[in-house]
Design a protein around this motif. Structure first.
Motif, PDB file in Angstrom:
ATOM      1  N   GLN A 189      -2.688  -2.300   6.662  1.00  0.00           N
ATOM      2  CA  GLN A 189      -2.029  -1.747   7.645  1.00  0.00           C
ATOM      3  C   GLN A 189      -1.680  -1.832   8.323  1.00  0.00           C
ATOM      4  OE1 GLN A 189      -1.956   2.612   6.404  1.00  0.00           O
ATOM      5  NE2 GLN A 189      -4.188   2.086   5.145  1.00  0.00           N
TER       6      GLN A 189
ATOM      7  N   PRO B  54      -3.343   4.974  11.272  1.00  0.00           N
ATOM      8  CA  PRO B  54      -3.942   4.960  10.220  1.00  0.00           C
ATOM      9  C   PRO B  54      -5.093   5.567   9.440  1.00  0.00           C
ATOM     10  CG  PRO B  54      -3.508   3.627  10.811  1.00  0.00           C
ATOM     11  CD  PRO B  54      -3.388   3.587  11.996  1.00  0.00           C
TER      12      PRO B  54
ATOM     13  N   LEU C 150       0.887  -1.640   0.028  1.00  0.00           N
ATOM     14  CA  LEU C 150       0.298  -0.240   0.010  1.00  0.00           C
ATOM     15  C   LEU C 150       0.804   1.518   0.108  1.00  0.00           C
ATOM     16  CD1 LEU C 150      -2.738  -1.501   2.641  1.00  0.00           C
ATOM     17  CD2 LEU C 150      -3.102  -1.227   0.281  1.00  0.00           C
ATOM     18  N   PHE C 151       1.918   0.825   0.849  1.00  0.00           N
ATOM     19  CA  PHE C 151       2.696   2.129   0.556  1.00  0.00           C
ATOM     20  C   PHE C 151       4.054   2.562  -0.906  1.00  0.00           C
ATOM     21  CE2 PHE C 151       1.887   2.121   5.492  1.00  0.00           C
ATOM     22  CZ  PHE C 151       2.437   3.291   5.757  1.00  0.00           C
TER      23      PHE C 151
ATOM     24  N   THR D  36      -1.508   8.129   8.670  1.00  0.00           N
ATOM     25  CA  THR D  36      -1.592   8.403   7.663  1.00  0.00           C
ATOM     26  C   THR D  36      -2.657   8.780   7.232  1.00  0.00           C
ATOM     27  OG1 THR D  36      -1.028   5.865   7.791  1.00  0.00           O
ATOM     28  CG2 THR D  36       0.863   7.183   7.337  1.00  0.00           C
ATOM     29  N   TYR D  37      -2.176   8.461   5.146  1.00  0.00           N
ATOM     30  CA  TYR D  37      -4.266   8.697   4.814  1.00  0.00           C
ATOM     31  C   TYR D  37      -3.734   7.573   3.875  1.00  0.00           C
ATOM     32  CZ  TYR D  37      -4.343  12.470   7.753  1.00  0.00           C
ATOM     33  OH  TYR D  37      -4.004  13.246   9.526  1.00  0.00           O
ATOM     34  N   HIS D  38      -5.193   6.636   3.217  1.00  0.00           N
ATOM     35  CA  HIS D  38      -4.970   6.185   2.438  1.00  0.00           C
ATOM     36  C   HIS D  38      -6.221   6.479   1.248  1.00  0.00           C
ATOM     37  CE1 HIS D  38      -8.258   4.386   3.306  1.00  0.00           C
ATOM     38  NE2 HIS D  38      -7.989   4.089   4.738  1.00  0.00           N
TER      39      HIS D  38
ATOM     40  N   HIS E 183       0.455  12.050   4.827  1.00  0.00           N
ATOM     41  CA  HIS E 183       1.033  12.045   6.469  1.00  0.00           C
ATOM     42  C   HIS E 183       0.919  12.940   7.209  1.00  0.00           C
ATOM     43  CE1 HIS E 183       5.717  12.859   6.462  1.00  0.00           C
ATOM     44  NE2 HIS E 183       4.911  12.844   5.747  1.00  0.00           N
TER      45      HIS E 183
ATOM     46  N   VAL F 256      -7.131  -0.610   6.051  1.00  0.00           N
ATOM     47  CA  VAL F 256      -6.407  -0.612   7.271  1.00  0.00           C
ATOM     48  C   VAL F 256      -6.671  -1.315   7.690  1.00  0.00           C
ATOM     49  CG1 VAL F 256      -7.057   0.661   9.662  1.00  0.00           C
ATOM     50  CG2 VAL F 256      -8.156   2.298   7.369  1.00  0.00           C
TER      51      VAL F 256
ATOM     52  N   VAL G 256      -0.841   4.862   0.159  1.00  0.00           N
ATOM     53  CA  VAL G 256      -0.761   5.793   1.630  1.00  0.00           C
ATOM     54  C   VAL G 256      -0.131   7.276   1.453  1.00  0.00           C
ATOM     55  CG1 VAL G 256      -0.473   5.641   4.001  1.00  0.00           C
ATOM     56  CG2 VAL G 256      -1.461   3.561   2.734  1.00  0.00           C
TER      57      VAL G 256
END
Ligand code: SF4
Length: 357
Positions: free
Chosen positions: A84, A204, A37-38, A231-233, A46, A81, A43
């Motif tokens: 993460q 997250p 995801l990163f 952090t924001y996805h 942040h 989520v 994601v």
């Protein structure tokens, strides 16, 4: 654009959020690249992630905190989520998961017996099936925490004005105000001496939850705690395009959908295909507009080379949408079948957990 934790938010332009709310773009480091995801920019934003990572690297006390909203079906959008959370837990970070039963009651009219059933059977069983180790998780319901946790919520309520809250959240009801103050305590209370003491916490979330973080960071600073990191996805697109919404079952695949139901939904997933096969062979497809490709990117094709190859084949018109969608359906079917087996096992576990009063 406004962000609202209690409404479905449709974000057209993520760049606007960086400017408007002062979010920072995530810079990849080897530790983060381990997570799909990163790595894939899902994601993507942040606040103070670098400070959190610095604390973890130095062995200082640190934890992640995330929540389960026991309302509606758990779907693939919620899975991000969990993924993460499992990533951070597997990296050795202390994990705290709250069940937002007070918030569900105050803002979604979900009453205690239903909240308990949905939290345990619909959500937590799936979280465990997806890899959460509940034995290494500080798991609690908002209605069943400690006195210092509720004291902190009350203290924080006295440190902000209604005008300040309205500037962050827009229109508020008494229920939403109470719910926001409980959430602030969720995020900060790990720093109380009764818990970990002063420590770094990472939350997250999806972008819609940022108002909670903005308010809580301000309150943490006023009260002498370390400001929480976040952090924001990105959000997932609805299966047929547009917003994914819990109120429209055809816009998402629920983790509890039967394979039959999921396959029928998958048949209707929006593609980035052209009007005719001939055109697609000539012009190629449009993977960046394709929900099939998004599902593979977010959930079902963890191998980067395989995903890149699929994109190239699509762009060159070497694969047609029917064949491509069948690949997705095969993976989705396998995923749901495996998950169902693990979830049934996990249901035996969750009934014995001492989470609610
Ligand atoms: S070939 Fe696959 S990735 Fe390309 S547009 Fe069709 S479904 Fe989407």
């Amino acid at each position: 654009m406004e962000l609202n934790p209690w409404a479905t938010v449709d974000i057209q332009d993520y760049d606007e959020l960086f400017e408007k709310f002062g979010l920072e773009k995530i810079k990849l480091i080897p530790e983060l690249e381990k997570n799909v995801l990163f790595r894939r920019g899902i994601v993507m934003a942040h606040r103070d992630l670098d400070k959190f990572l610095g604390a973890v690297a130095k062995g200082k006390p640190a934890s992640i905190l995330t929540g389960i909203m026991p309302s509606g079906p758990m779907h693939l959008g919620h899975k991000m989520v969990v993924d993460q959370c499992v990533f951070w837990q597997d990296s050795g970070v202390k994990t705290r998961v709250l069940i937002a039963d007070i918030e569900a009651r105050l803002t979604r009219n979900v009453m205690p017996p239903d909240a308990k059933r949905v939290a345990l059977e619909e959500y937590l069983a799936n979280w465990i099936a997806l890899g959460l180790d509940h034995t290494k998780t500080d798991l609690y319901a908002q209605s069943n925490r400690s006195i210092p946790y509720y004291d902190l919520s009350a203290t924080l309520s006295g440190r902000i004005t209604l005008a300040e809250m309205s500037a962050i959240y827009g229109s508020l009801s008494p229920g939403k105000i109470t719910s926001a103050m409980i959430q602030a305590s969720d995020i900060i209370h790990g720093q109380l001496p009764e818990y970990d003491g002063k420590s770094n916490v990472l939350v997250p979330v999806g972008f819609d939850q940022d108002p909670h973080l903005r308010m809580t960071r301000g309150l943490a600073e006023k009260e002498g705690f370390i400001k929480p990191s976040s952090t924001y996805h990105r959000f997932m697109t609805g299966l047929e395009g547009g917003k994914m919404s819990s109120s429209r079952p055809n816009s998402f695949i629920s983790l509890n959908d039967s394979v039959d139901v999921a396959m029928k939904k998958a048949d209707r997933v929006l593609t980035g295909g052209r009007v005719t096969l001939e055109e697609q062979k000539k012009l190629g497809g449009e993977p960046d507009k394709c929900v099939v490709f998004e599902l593979e990117t977010f959930h079902f094709m963890p191998d980067d080379k395989e995903l890149a190859d699929l994109k190239q084949k699509c762009l060159k018109g070497e694969i047609m949408c029917g064949e491509c969608k069948q690949i997705l359906k095969d993976r989705l079917k396998k995923f749901l079948e495996n998950l169902a087996v693990k979830r049934e096992k996990a249901k035996d576990t969750v009934v014995g957990l001492d989470v609610f009063r």
